[in-house]
Design a protein around this motif. Structure first.
Motif, mmCIF file in Angstrom:
data_model
loop_
_atom_site.group_PDB
_atom_site.id
_atom_site.type_symbol
_atom_site.label_atom_id
_atom_site.label_comp_id
_atom_site.label_asym_id
_atom_site.label_seq_id
_atom_site.Cartn_x
_atom_site.Cartn_y
_atom_site.Cartn_z
ATOM 1 N N ARG A 95 0.819 -1.357 0.026
ATOM 2 C CA ARG A 95 -0.166 0.104 0.111
ATOM 3 C C ARG A 95 0.915 1.349 0.041
ATOM 4 N NH1 ARG A 95 -5.062 0.043 0.673
ATOM 5 N NH2 ARG A 95 -5.123 -2.311 1.399
ATOM 6 N N GLU A 96 2.073 1.394 0.810
ATOM 7 C CA GLU A 96 3.055 2.422 0.742
ATOM 8 C C GLU A 96 3.536 2.635 -0.624
ATOM 9 O OE1 GLU A 96 5.641 1.583 4.052
ATOM 10 O OE2 GLU A 96 3.927 0.885 5.343
ATOM 11 N N LYS A 97 3.958 1.493 -1.017
ATOM 12 C CA LYS A 97 4.556 1.649 -2.459
ATOM 13 C C LYS A 97 3.778 2.147 -3.525
ATOM 14 C CE LYS A 97 7.817 -2.258 -1.919
ATOM 15 N NZ LYS A 97 8.624 -3.553 -2.491
ATOM 16 N N ILE A 98 2.370 1.795 -3.506
ATOM 17 C CA ILE A 98 1.542 2.345 -4.360
ATOM 18 C C ILE A 98 1.391 3.786 -4.168
ATOM 19 C CG2 ILE A 98 -1.020 2.217 -5.099
ATOM 20 C CD1 ILE A 98 -0.928 -0.993 -4.328
ATOM 21 N N VAL A 99 1.517 4.179 -2.963
ATOM 22 C CA VAL A 99 1.290 5.642 -2.732
ATOM 23 C C VAL A 99 2.455 6.398 -3.077
ATOM 24 C CG1 VAL A 99 1.047 7.320 -0.826
ATOM 25 C CG2 VAL A 99 -0.579 5.546 -0.920
ATOM 26 N N GLU A 100 3.537 5.775 -2.772
ATOM 27 C CA GLU A 100 4.994 6.399 -3.008
ATOM 28 C C GLU A 100 4.993 6.553 -4.614
ATOM 29 O OE1 GLU A 100 7.752 4.004 -1.248
ATOM 30 O OE2 GLU A 100 7.295 4.712 0.824
ATOM 31 N N GLN A 101 4.670 5.636 -5.325
ATOM 32 C CA GLN A 101 4.705 5.598 -6.756
ATOM 33 C C GLN A 101 3.840 6.600 -7.392
ATOM 34 O OE1 GLN A 101 5.279 1.416 -7.567
ATOM 35 N NE2 GLN A 101 7.386 1.376 -7.396
ATOM 36 N N ASN A 102 2.770 7.091 -6.750
ATOM 37 C CA ASN A 102 1.854 8.058 -7.317
ATOM 38 C C ASN A 102 0.849 7.368 -8.078
ATOM 39 O OD1 ASN A 102 0.629 10.237 -7.191
ATOM 40 N ND2 ASN A 102 1.628 11.064 -9.018
ATOM 41 N N ILE A 103 0.812 6.196 -7.923
ATOM 42 C CA ILE A 103 -0.592 5.249 -8.655
ATOM 43 C C ILE A 103 -1.690 5.097 -8.133
ATOM 44 C CG2 ILE A 103 1.155 4.630 -10.477
ATOM 45 C CD1 ILE A 103 1.368 1.679 -9.093
ATOM 46 N N ALA A 104 -1.772 5.306 -6.857
ATOM 47 C CA ALA A 104 -2.964 4.725 -6.026
ATOM 48 C C ALA A 104 -4.291 5.166 -6.655
ATOM 49 C CB ALA A 104 -3.016 5.564 -4.521
ATOM 50 N N ASN A 105 -4.359 6.387 -7.240
ATOM 51 C CA ASN A 105 -5.466 7.030 -8.023
ATOM 52 C C ASN A 105 -6.054 6.021 -9.194
ATOM 53 O OD1 ASN A 105 -3.306 7.729 -9.627
ATOM 54 N ND2 ASN A 105 -4.562 9.469 -10.384
ATOM 55 N N LEU A 106 -5.264 4.967 -9.706
ATOM 56 C CA LEU A 106 -5.626 4.049 -10.804
ATOM 57 C C LEU A 106 -6.325 3.036 -10.110
ATOM 58 C CD1 LEU A 106 -2.144 3.793 -12.482
ATOM 59 C CD2 LEU A 106 -4.089 5.400 -12.997
ATOM 60 N N PHE A 107 -6.633 2.898 -9.072
ATOM 61 C CA PHE A 107 -7.331 1.693 -8.510
ATOM 62 C C PHE A 107 -8.402 2.040 -7.615
ATOM 63 C CE2 PHE A 107 -2.754 0.613 -9.056
ATOM 64 C CZ PHE A 107 -2.997 -0.102 -10.063
ATOM 65 N N ASP A 108 -9.685 1.433 -7.776
ATOM 66 C CA ASP A 108 -10.547 1.528 -6.725
ATOM 67 C C ASP A 108 -10.506 0.773 -5.595
ATOM 68 O OD1 ASP A 108 -12.642 3.296 -8.700
ATOM 69 O OD2 ASP A 108 -12.307 1.440 -9.821
ATOM 70 N N VAL A 109 -9.600 -0.114 -5.410
ATOM 71 C CA VAL A 109 -9.498 -1.107 -4.342
ATOM 72 C C VAL A 109 -8.195 -1.590 -4.199
ATOM 73 C CG1 VAL A 109 -11.810 -1.509 -3.758
ATOM 74 C CG2 VAL A 109 -10.464 -2.937 -4.833
ATOM 75 N N VAL A 110 -7.440 -1.767 -3.251
ATOM 76 C CA VAL A 110 -6.288 -2.684 -2.981
ATOM 77 C C VAL A 110 -6.785 -3.599 -2.049
ATOM 78 C CG1 VAL A 110 -3.797 -2.423 -2.718
ATOM 79 C CG2 VAL A 110 -4.694 -0.686 -3.872
ATOM 80 N N VAL A 111 -6.574 -4.784 -2.208
ATOM 81 C CA VAL A 111 -6.761 -5.812 -1.254
ATOM 82 C C VAL A 111 -5.495 -6.642 -1.109
ATOM 83 C CG1 VAL A 111 -8.111 -8.029 -0.612
ATOM 84 C CG2 VAL A 111 -9.109 -6.064 -2.132
ATOM 85 N N ILE A 112 -5.085 -6.545 -0.047
ATOM 86 C CA ILE A 112 -3.620 -6.888 0.140
ATOM 87 C C ILE A 112 -3.696 -8.082 1.291
ATOM 88 C CG2 ILE A 112 -1.286 -6.822 1.313
ATOM 89 C CD1 ILE A 112 -1.761 -3.624 0.244
ATOM 90 N N SER A 113 -3.076 -9.599 0.876
ATOM 91 C CA SER A 113 -3.444 -10.770 1.690
ATOM 92 C C SER A 113 -2.802 -10.503 3.306
ATOM 93 C CB SER A 113 -2.540 -11.793 1.177
ATOM 94 O OG SER A 113 -1.406 -11.513 0.963
ATOM 95 N N ALA A 114 -1.860 -9.798 3.479
ATOM 96 C CA ALA A 114 -1.401 -9.588 4.842
ATOM 97 C C ALA A 114 -2.412 -8.716 5.665
ATOM 98 C CB ALA A 114 -0.048 -9.066 4.841
ATOM 99 N N GLU A 115 -3.080 -7.975 5.103
ATOM 100 C CA GLU A 115 -4.005 -7.315 5.718
ATOM 101 C C GLU A 115 -5.370 -7.942 6.037
ATOM 102 O OE1 GLU A 115 -2.525 -2.923 3.985
ATOM 103 O OE2 GLU A 115 -4.428 -3.519 3.495
#
Length: 181
Positions: A95-115
């Motif tokens: 989740r941090e990497k997606i934000v750092e790479q400025n691509i979070a706005n490309l996804f409606d949801v991010v579902v991460i197994s560890a979370e």
């Protein structure tokens, strides 16, 4: 050389031991390098071999680059009203990497197994994504580079695409969606 080369083990030996322990990353949120080193130890890796693996993982992390062409396709799909998301077997660092790479706005949801406490291909992880996206499985195209993650597609109800390269993915998406990418 890859990890298997460093350890002198077969692909099957590595995969068997790795998949016996990958839940530590995917569900327990432990660092991938830590798990790779644990697996290397379980396979009899020496301290020197484990250091080589540590260096290899660090080097690989530095070389990873975003697939710009794929990101452009995601932008196009969103521009025509389609929802996009990520379902990933990874730690919460993603989740941090997606934000750092400025691509979070490309996804409606991010579902991460560890979370979420489930890892692909667990139906529960997909159900979480479907609910967050507010879509039915039959309206989902799920793309993954690991055949194992796609093996329950029929049972879960989504359309699977095995990612091998950009050109094949582009052709598959164009055929399924009727949208030229």
């Amino acid at each position: 050389p890859g990890i298997r080369d460093i350890l002198g083990v077969t692909k099957e030996e590595w995969r068997t031991m790795y998949f016996a322990h990958n839940h530590l990353t995917n569900i327990e949120n432990r660092d991938w390098k830590e798990v790779a080193l644990l697996v290397a130890e379980k396979l009899g890796g020496t301290e020197e071999q484990r250091q080589q693996i540590s260096d290899l993982v660090d080097e690989g992390s530095k070389r990873k680059k975003l697939n710009i062409e794929l990101l452009e396709w995601i932008r196009k799909l969103r521009s025509v009203g389609l929802k996009t998301g990520i379902i990933s077997n990874y730690t919460s660092i993603l989740r941090e990497k997606i934000v750092e790479q400025n691509i979070a706005n490309l996804f409606d949801v991010v579902v991460i197994s560890a979370e979420e406490g489930y890892q692909k291909p667990s139906p529960e992880l997909f159900e979480i994504a479907f609910k967050k996206l507010d879509v039915l499985p039959l309206n989902i195209i799920f793309i993954d580079d690991a055949p194992n993650s796609l093996r329950l597609a029929t049972e879960i109800g989504y359309t699977p695409i095995l990612y091998t390269n950009n050109e094949d993915l582009k052709n598959s998406l164009t055929k399924i969606l009727g949208i030229e990418l």
